[in-house]
Design an enzyme around this catalytic site. Structure first.
Site, PDB file in Angstrom:
ATOM      1  N   ASP A 244      49.970 -14.129  31.837  1.00 13.95           N
ATOM      2  CA  ASP A 244      49.006 -14.061  32.948  1.00 13.95           C
ATOM      3  C   ASP A 244      49.162 -15.151  34.010  1.00 13.95           C
ATOM      4  O   ASP A 244      48.153 -15.711  34.471  1.00 13.95           O
ATOM      5  CB  ASP A 244      47.575 -14.103  32.388  1.00 13.95           C
ATOM      6  CG  ASP A 244      47.232 -12.908  31.510  1.00 13.95           C
ATOM      7  OD1 ASP A 244      48.139 -12.100  31.241  1.00 13.95           O
ATOM      8  OD2 ASP A 244      46.074 -12.799  31.071  1.00 13.95           O
TER       9      ASP A 244
ATOM     10  N   LYS B  85      47.405  -5.445  30.298  1.00 20.01           N
ATOM     11  CA  LYS B  85      46.273  -5.355  29.366  1.00 20.01           C
ATOM     12  C   LYS B  85      44.961  -5.416  30.126  1.00 20.01           C
ATOM     13  O   LYS B  85      44.921  -5.882  31.269  1.00 20.01           O
ATOM     14  CB  LYS B  85      46.342  -6.501  28.352  1.00 20.01           C
ATOM     15  CG  LYS B  85      46.252  -7.827  29.060  1.00 20.01           C
ATOM     16  CD  LYS B  85      46.460  -8.972  28.112  1.00 20.01           C
ATOM     17  CE  LYS B  85      46.550 -10.260  28.892  1.00 20.01           C
ATOM     18  NZ  LYS B  85      45.394 -10.522  29.768  1.00 20.01           N
TER      19      LYS B  85
ATOM     20  N   CYS C 236      43.418 -16.003  27.096  1.00 18.43           N
ATOM     21  CA  CYS C 236      44.502 -15.069  26.802  1.00 18.43           C
ATOM     22  C   CYS C 236      45.658 -15.697  26.025  1.00 18.43           C
ATOM     23  O   CYS C 236      46.284 -15.020  25.203  1.00 18.43           O
ATOM     24  CB  CYS C 236      44.958 -14.388  28.080  1.00 18.43           C
ATOM     25  SG  CYS C 236      43.690 -13.232  28.685  1.00 18.43           S
TER      26      CYS C 236
HETATM   27  C1  VGL Z   1      41.747 -14.426  31.130  1.00 20.27           C
HETATM   28  C2  VGL Z   1      39.503 -14.687  31.517  1.00 20.27           C
HETATM   29  C3  VGL Z   1      39.379 -13.373  31.873  1.00 20.27           C
HETATM   30  C4  VGL Z   1      43.064 -15.041  30.756  1.00 20.27           C
HETATM   31  C5  VGL Z   1      41.653 -13.098  31.481  1.00 20.27           C
HETATM   32  O1  VGL Z   1      44.131 -14.541  31.190  1.00 20.27           O
HETATM   33  O2  VGL Z   1      43.046 -16.059  30.027  1.00 20.27           O
HETATM   34  N1  VGL Z   1      40.673 -15.216  31.149  1.00 20.27           N
HETATM   35  N2  VGL Z   1      40.465 -12.588  31.847  1.00 20.27           N
END
Ligand code: VGL
Ligand code: ZN
Length: 207
Positions: free
Chosen positions: A20, A106, A157
């Site tokens: 991410d 995801k 994540c």
């Molecule tokens: C994430 C909060 C909400 C992440 C994803 O990638 O850690 N954190 N969605």
């Protein structure tokens, strides 16, 4: 190469997961992780080393529809972020993504959140479609025993991806210089790393 970060040798059963590293999780984004963009040079060096060793690299992305259940206006914990097709959902422009790397998306279901890359599905960039292939199967098909993990955010994540990797039977190394945390409560990131260690994962720097 000038400025190359010297990492460890890449073992013949290793794979790298970059979690991410998207604009919305970097400074200026919708859900910025403090210093989130500082993981980029470290992860770029790791990606180059894995590719040079002929070992697999997977990038994950948070990939939410508008009105996702995790968003504040639906009672979720987060401001809207990583909405499919928006600039915030794009990879950070300084993140290097070689053609050999795979991509897993995801959180694409409107009513269900997913923090772990192991809940994602492979995106076929050529066809522009999600496949049914998951990360564990993709890694196993490439002889993976140990996964190296870096990216954003340590306490969400990255944590979920590392714990799922351990549950799936992989050895896990989290790159301490290649992750940053949200720290909604101070210490969340450090606690996540401790939890990963307590379940058998290693935490160490790439450099
Ligand atoms: C994430 C909060 C909400 C992440 C994803 O990638 O850690 N954190 N969605
Ligand atoms: Zn999200």
């Amino acid at each position: 190469m000038v400025g190359e970060l010297q990492g460890p040798a890449v073992a013949p059963d290793a794979a790298l997961i970059v979690v991410d590293v998207q604009n919305d999780f970097c400074p200026g984004g919708a859900l910025p992780v403090p210093d989130g963009d500082r993981v980029i040079p470290v992860l770029n060096a790791a990606v180059r080393a894995f590719v040079a060793a002929g070992r697999p690299v997977a990038f994950t992305r948070d990939w939410h529809p508008a009105g996702h259940v995790s968003f504040l206006d639906r009672g979720g914990p987060w401001p809207p972020h990583c909405v499919q097709g928006t600039p915030g959902a794009a990879y950070h422009p300084r993140l290097e993504r070689p053609a050999e790397a795979a991509e897993f998306l995801k959180g694409e279901q409107p009513d269900r959140d997913a923090y772990s890359g192991f809940e994602g599905h492979r995106f076929d960039a050529g066809a522009g479609t999600l496949t049914g292939e998951d990360l564990a199967g993709w890694l196993r098909a490439r002889g993976t025993g140990t996964v190296y993990i870096g990216g954003l955010a340590t306490d969400y994540c990255v944590r979920a991806t590392a714990l799922d990797a351990l549950k799936a039977g992989f050895r896990v190394v989290v790159l301490s210089d290649g992750v940053r945390s949200v720290d909604v409560s101070p210490g969340d990131g450090a606690r996540a790393l401790e939890e990963i260690r307590s379940r058998g994962g290693q935490v160490r720097p790439w450099e």
